[in-house]
Write an enzyme that holds these catalytic residues in place. Structure first.
Site, PDB file in Angstrom:
ATOM      1  N   CYS A   1      -0.485   4.115   2.042  1.00 31.12           N
ATOM      2  CA  CYS A   1      -0.312   3.916   3.484  1.00 31.12           C
ATOM      3  C   CYS A   1       1.120   4.231   3.926  1.00 31.12           C
ATOM      4  CB  CYS A   1      -0.619   2.468   3.872  1.00 31.12           C
ATOM      5  SG  CYS A   1      -2.213   1.846   3.358  1.00 31.12           S
ATOM      6  N   ASP A   2       2.097   3.774   3.145  1.00 28.03           N
ATOM      7  CA  ASP A   2       3.479   3.752   3.611  1.00 28.03           C
ATOM      8  C   ASP A   2       4.459   4.593   2.801  1.00 28.03           C
ATOM      9  OD1 ASP A   2       2.701   1.921   5.602  1.00 28.03           O
ATOM     10  OD2 ASP A   2       2.919   0.245   4.224  1.00 28.03           O
TER      11      ASP A   2
ATOM     12  N   CYS B   1       0.834  -1.201   0.000  1.00 27.68           N
ATOM     13  CA  CYS B   1       0.000   0.000   0.000  1.00 27.68           C
ATOM     14  C   CYS B   1       0.867   1.248   0.000  1.00 27.68           C
ATOM     15  CB  CYS B   1      -0.930  -0.003   1.210  1.00 27.68           C
ATOM     16  SG  CYS B   1      -2.029   1.433   1.276  1.00 27.68           S
TER      17      CYS B   1
END
Length: 314
Positions: free
Chosen positions: A139-140, A136
């Protein structure tokens, strides 16, 4: 002897969609039962720092899910540590069977079983999950400011993730096992024009390399699919973008699905093709796949279920 539990609303799954649906259904006095499934808390339990959940500058994924579970319990949700292995949607009340042997009868069902990223299946990939290997970018990606990263894949998701990562990384290498991308032409054009992106065609991943103390990615070993030549790519992050698999096995032959198993919902609604059955979160969302959108869909599903029950059991 197996136990039978009855409820107006059965929620299957315990990620942001499931727990949010539980909160709303409980507040509507529907006495929901939530069955947590094989991974209580869902995908966020394998995510470390979450920095895009409104109200928390940063929060650990597992901690966020513990709080959601506590909230659902506090407002009256009955939470069962069980996994649904069979679900009969042919007639109401709907009937679900748990791995424990418990039978759940429900006047409505909210499917919130989520989706799982497809992984490469390498032991080294497993070693570094959460420590440099991610599925992701949204996300990261923030954690790789000024660093070199690699994206694996060739479809829309891979190209979108690569483009997103150029906002942070100093260099993004896209590794694809073929000599052309499957992504939409407009996305390919954007990718090819981005000076931060390098594409390595006709290569498959052999191994993720890194350090053990502290645990972290240092590079990627890839193999040319024709010549077998090995290339080492230095990087700090590896983003696997070879697709997601919706967890719709329970219902794939009972409700309408598309795009490889995602449950179809009516426009502007969480209603599925079976009256009284609703779907929320990643099981019905091939586009966004974010915790916040899943939570929003969970709210919608509970409200849709409440309306359905009022109209059909009034």
């Amino acid at each position: 002897m197996s136990e039978t539990l009855s409820t107006p609303v059965l929620i299957i799954g315990s990620g942001p969609a499931g727990y949010t649906a539980a909160v709303y259904a409980s507040r509507a006095m529907l006495k929901p039962i939530l069955v947590q499934g094989i991974q209580p808390g869902g995908q966020l339990t394998i995510t470390t720092e979450v920095e895009n959940w409104p109200g928390d500058v940063t929060v650990q994924g597992p901690d966020l899910m513990v709080r959601m579970e506590a909230h659902a319990r506090d407002v009256g949700t009955q939470i069962e540590t069980d996994m649904i292995t069979a679900l009969d949607l042919s007639q109401r009340p709907f009937r679900a069977t748990g791995d424990s042997g418990t039978v759940y009868e429900a006047d409505s069902v909210i499917l919130a079983t989520g989706a799982q990223a497809r992984w490469m299946g390498l032991p080294s990939e497993e070693t570094f999950k959460g420590f440099g290997v991610s599925a992701c970018a949204t996300c990261d990606g923030f954690f790789y400011r000024g660093q070199e990263v690699v994206v694996i894949g060739g479809g829309n998701t891979a190209v979108e993730e690569a483009l997103f990562l150029t906002n942070f990384a100093s260099k993004v290498t896209l590794v694809h096992r073929r000599d052309s991308l499957r992504a939409e032409k407009i996305l390919q054009d954007r990718l090819f024009k981005n000076p931060k992106v390098s594409i390595l065609w006709d290569h498959a991943v052999e191994e993720v390399t890194g350090t053990s103390d502290p645990l972290g990615v240092e590079g990627l070993r890839v193999r040319h699919v024709t010549t077998g030549e090995i290339t080492e790519i230095p990087c700090k992050g590896v983003f696997v973008a070879i697709g997601h698999a919706p967890a719709s096995e329970l219902v794939k032959d009972q409700v309408e699905t598309h795009l490889g198993g995602y449950v179809v919902t009516r426009p502007g609604s969480t209603a599925t093709s079976v009256p009284g059955v609703f779907a929320a979160g990643d099981i019905a969302d091939p586009v966004y796949r974010q915790a916040i959108t899943s939570a929003g869909m969970g709210c919608m599903a509970a409200l849709d279920a409440e309306r359905f029950l009022a109209e059909n059991d009034g």
